[in-house]
Design a protein around this motif. Sequence first.
Motif, PDB file in Angstrom:
ATOM      1  N   GLN A  76       0.810  -1.212   0.000  1.00  0.00           N
ATOM      2  CA  GLN A  76       0.000   0.000   0.000  1.00  0.00           C
ATOM      3  C   GLN A  76       0.848   1.269   0.000  1.00  0.00           C
ATOM      4  O   GLN A  76       0.493   2.259  -0.652  1.00  0.00           O
ATOM      5  N   THR A  77       1.953   1.262   0.732  1.00  0.00           N
ATOM      6  CA  THR A  77       2.698   2.503   0.970  1.00  0.00           C
ATOM      7  C   THR A  77       4.170   2.450   0.589  1.00  0.00           C
ATOM      8  O   THR A  77       4.812   3.498   0.488  1.00  0.00           O
ATOM      9  N   GLY A  78       4.705   1.256   0.455  1.00  0.00           N
ATOM     10  CA  GLY A  78       6.140   1.124   0.228  1.00  0.00           C
ATOM     11  C   GLY A  78       6.958   1.117   1.505  1.00  0.00           C
ATOM     12  O   GLY A  78       8.171   0.882   1.480  1.00  0.00           O
ATOM     13  N   ASP A  79       6.322   1.362   2.641  1.00  0.00           N
ATOM     14  CA  ASP A  79       7.032   1.404   3.923  1.00  0.00           C
ATOM     15  C   ASP A  79       7.076   0.025   4.585  1.00  0.00           C
ATOM     16  O   ASP A  79       6.201  -0.818   4.377  1.00  0.00           O
ATOM     17  N   ASP A  80       8.087  -0.182   5.392  1.00  0.00           N
ATOM     18  CA  ASP A  80       8.245  -1.423   6.154  1.00  0.00           C
ATOM     19  C   ASP A  80       7.718  -1.224   7.572  1.00  0.00           C
ATOM     20  O   ASP A  80       8.110  -0.278   8.259  1.00  0.00           O
ATOM     21  N   VAL A  81       6.849  -2.125   8.003  1.00  0.00           N
ATOM     22  CA  VAL A  81       6.339  -2.094   9.369  1.00  0.00           C
ATOM     23  C   VAL A  81       6.954  -3.247  10.146  1.00  0.00           C
ATOM     24  O   VAL A  81       6.883  -4.404   9.722  1.00  0.00           O
ATOM     25  N   VAL A  82       7.561  -2.916  11.266  1.00  0.00           N
ATOM     26  CA  VAL A  82       8.057  -3.933  12.189  1.00  0.00           C
ATOM     27  C   VAL A  82       7.203  -3.853  13.451  1.00  0.00           C
ATOM     28  O   VAL A  82       7.302  -2.895  14.222  1.00  0.00           O
ATOM     29  N   ALA A  83       6.324  -4.833  13.622  1.00  0.00           N
ATOM     30  CA  ALA A  83       5.424  -4.854  14.775  1.00  0.00           C
ATOM     31  C   ALA A  83       6.070  -5.674  15.889  1.00  0.00           C
ATOM     32  O   ALA A  83       6.344  -6.861  15.724  1.00  0.00           O
ATOM     33  N   HIS A  84       6.321  -5.040  17.007  1.00  0.00           N
ATOM     34  CA  HIS A  84       6.905  -5.694  18.169  1.00  0.00           C
ATOM     35  C   HIS A  84       5.780  -6.141  19.102  1.00  0.00           C
ATOM     36  O   HIS A  84       4.717  -5.521  19.168  1.00  0.00           O
ATOM     37  N   GLN A  85       6.017  -7.218  19.840  1.00  0.00           N
ATOM     38  CA  GLN A  85       4.993  -7.797  20.695  1.00  0.00           C
ATOM     39  C   GLN A  85       5.430  -7.815  22.150  1.00  0.00           C
ATOM     40  O   GLN A  85       6.598  -8.086  22.459  1.00  0.00           O
ATOM     41  N   SER A  86       4.477  -7.554  23.038  1.00  0.00           N
ATOM     42  CA  SER A  86       4.686  -7.706  24.473  1.00  0.00           C
ATOM     43  C   SER A  86       3.517  -8.514  25.018  1.00  0.00           C
ATOM     44  O   SER A  86       2.354  -8.198  24.734  1.00  0.00           O
ATOM     45  N   HIS A  87       3.828  -9.556  25.794  1.00  0.00           N
ATOM     46  CA  HIS A  87       2.772 -10.451  26.271  1.00  0.00           C
ATOM     47  C   HIS A  87       2.879 -10.697  27.774  1.00  0.00           C
ATOM     48  O   HIS A  87       3.965 -10.672  28.348  1.00  0.00           O
ATOM     49  N   GLY A  88       1.730 -10.949  28.371  1.00  0.00           N
ATOM     50  CA  GLY A  88       1.632 -11.261  29.793  1.00  0.00           C
ATOM     51  C   GLY A  88       0.174 -11.342  30.172  1.00  0.00           C
ATOM     52  O   GLY A  88      -0.710 -11.248  29.306  1.00  0.00           O
ATOM     53  N   GLY A  89      -0.126 -11.524  31.445  1.00  0.00           N
ATOM     54  CA  GLY A  89      -1.509 -11.487  31.886  1.00  0.00           C
ATOM     55  C   GLY A  89      -2.146 -10.171  31.477  1.00  0.00           C
ATOM     56  O   GLY A  89      -1.515  -9.113  31.556  1.00  0.00           O
ATOM     57  N   SER A  90      -3.406 -10.205  31.040  1.00  0.00           N
ATOM     58  CA  SER A  90      -4.039  -9.006  30.491  1.00  0.00           C
ATOM     59  C   SER A  90      -4.076  -7.850  31.489  1.00  0.00           C
ATOM     60  O   SER A  90      -3.760  -6.712  31.146  1.00  0.00           O
ATOM     61  N   GLY A  91      -4.449  -8.135  32.727  1.00  0.00           N
ATOM     62  CA  GLY A  91      -4.471  -7.082  33.734  1.00  0.00           C
ATOM     63  C   GLY A  91      -3.088  -6.525  34.012  1.00  0.00           C
ATOM     64  O   GLY A  91      -2.907  -5.313  34.200  1.00  0.00           O
ATOM     65  N   LYS A  92      -2.110  -7.414  34.016  1.00  0.00           N
ATOM     66  CA  LYS A  92      -0.725  -6.994  34.241  1.00  0.00           C
ATOM     67  C   LYS A  92      -0.219  -6.129  33.088  1.00  0.00           C
ATOM     68  O   LYS A  92       0.506  -5.146  33.291  1.00  0.00           O
ATOM     69  N   GLN A  93      -0.614  -6.474  31.862  1.00  0.00           N
ATOM     70  CA  GLN A  93      -0.219  -5.684  30.694  1.00  0.00           C
ATOM     71  C   GLN A  93      -0.856  -4.304  30.717  1.00  0.00           C
ATOM     72  O   GLN A  93      -0.234  -3.306  30.363  1.00  0.00           O
ATOM     73  N   ALA A  94      -2.117  -4.249  31.133  1.00  0.00           N
ATOM     74  CA  ALA A  94      -2.776  -2.947  31.249  1.00  0.00           C
ATOM     75  C   ALA A  94      -2.042  -2.067  32.256  1.00  0.00           C
ATOM     76  O   ALA A  94      -1.824  -0.873  32.018  1.00  0.00           O
ATOM     77  N   ARG A  95      -1.644  -2.652  33.363  1.00  0.00           N
ATOM     78  CA  ARG A  95      -0.907  -1.901  34.381  1.00  0.00           C
ATOM     79  C   ARG A  95       0.422  -1.400  33.823  1.00  0.00           C
ATOM     80  O   ARG A  95       0.847  -0.274  34.112  1.00  0.00           O
ATOM     81  N   ALA A  96       1.086  -2.207  33.007  1.00  0.00           N
ATOM     82  CA  ALA A  96       2.360  -1.786  32.410  1.00  0.00           C
ATOM     83  C   ALA A  96       2.167  -0.564  31.510  1.00  0.00           C
ATOM     84  O   ALA A  96       2.989   0.354  31.506  1.00  0.00           O
ATOM     85  N   VAL A  97       1.076  -0.541  30.733  1.00  0.00           N
ATOM     86  CA  VAL A  97       0.797   0.614  29.875  1.00  0.00           C
ATOM     87  C   VAL A  97       0.476   1.836  30.729  1.00  0.00           C
ATOM     88  O   VAL A  97       0.925   2.951  30.441  1.00  0.00           O
ATOM     89  N   ILE A  98      -0.288   1.633  31.777  1.00  0.00           N
ATOM     90  CA  ILE A  98      -0.589   2.732  32.705  1.00  0.00           C
ATOM     91  C   ILE A  98       0.694   3.304  33.301  1.00  0.00           C
ATOM     92  O   ILE A  98       0.853   4.517  33.458  1.00  0.00           O
ATOM     93  N   ASP A  99       1.636   2.421  33.585  1.00  0.00           N
ATOM     94  CA  ASP A  99       2.895   2.839  34.203  1.00  0.00           C
ATOM     95  C   ASP A  99       3.908   3.376  33.195  1.00  0.00           C
ATOM     96  O   ASP A  99       5.022   3.745  33.585  1.00  0.00           O
ATOM     97  N   GLY A 100       3.548   3.389  31.902  1.00  0.00           N
ATOM     98  CA  GLY A 100       4.428   4.037  30.935  1.00  0.00           C
ATOM     99  C   GLY A 100       4.927   3.199  29.780  1.00  0.00           C
ATOM    100  O   GLY A 100       5.664   3.717  28.927  1.00  0.00           O
TER     101      GLY A 100
END
Length: 360
Positions: A76-100
Amino acid sequence: MIKLSRALTQTNILIIPIEIIDNMKTLTSFLTLIVLGFSITLASAKQIDLLNVSYDPTRELYEDYNKVFADYWKKQTGDDVVAHQSHGGSGKQARAVIDGLAADVVTLGLPPDIDAIVNNAHTIDPKWVTKYADNSSPYTSTIVFLVRKGNPKGIKDWSDLVKPGIEVVTPNPKTSGGARWNFLAAFGYELNVSGHDKAKATDFVKALYGNVKVLDTGARGSTVTFVERGQGDVLIAWENEALLSTNKLTSGKFEIVYPSQSILAEPPVAVVDANVDKHGTRAVAEAYLKYLYSPEGQDVIARNYYRPRTADALTKYASQFPTIKLFTVADAFGEWSKVQKDFFADGGVFDQIYKSSTAK
């Protein structure tokens, strides 16, 4: 006047009419333009890094999807997307996003985890649930039982999980979205069979958690405890996690038991607005989530054992997903905000039940 044929860019073959070769000055100018064009294309192409903060069992799903989306975006754009993943318990992941943790998108286990980010970090639009179809839930799942081959304990339904001597493996609802689905599936089952008697349902889940020996922080951790460490008689699991275990991880050693009824689990997705604006990734982040609803995205979802939303994908993978009676959170409990507060907040029903069921 000399006419030039178009370059066949799709196959990287350049066709130059023979009359140009007779005019070296024209040929030199032509080649200069070609080189300049390629240089501009290369200069404009860029790499875009995207962070998807997700819950435990989606590892394989997004490893697969990221490749498909990257190919789509490149075309679509010619650009390269590198999608990185972070996994863990859903509630714990939400807390990580809240914390920055600087997520561009979150693909979590249940709506209250995204709402927690909205309410505590204020980095997601409060109307996130309306941004995509199906309440921003591009796939569904349900809760089933994984047992050892031959089902030696004869487990057939939720009522078997409260019998003496049955060791149950399930994660902790305080940190895991899947665990909250497990809890609500068990509670809702008893509500339905008891004529909506909340006292009986409370006693039922109290007895069930009395048979739980270890509460892992996430659904994948509980799968490891049951499948690799050999603990427990039955794993209460996401359907997709159970299918992965029986079809790919340890084929032939386990089997799935579908209870008489279970809950419709609808994992949601959202763009982390403040972060994508800061990173300059809004366009690709929004497309990343939208493409989950495309035929290609839905196919990736289904082949990774999540139930797709579209009729075509459901038909294609119908044999993979047995029909089961499903109830929704709204049907059994009402609004998610009330469910989270009543059952899983500090001092809520789960805290009371688990403290009582483990008291000696």
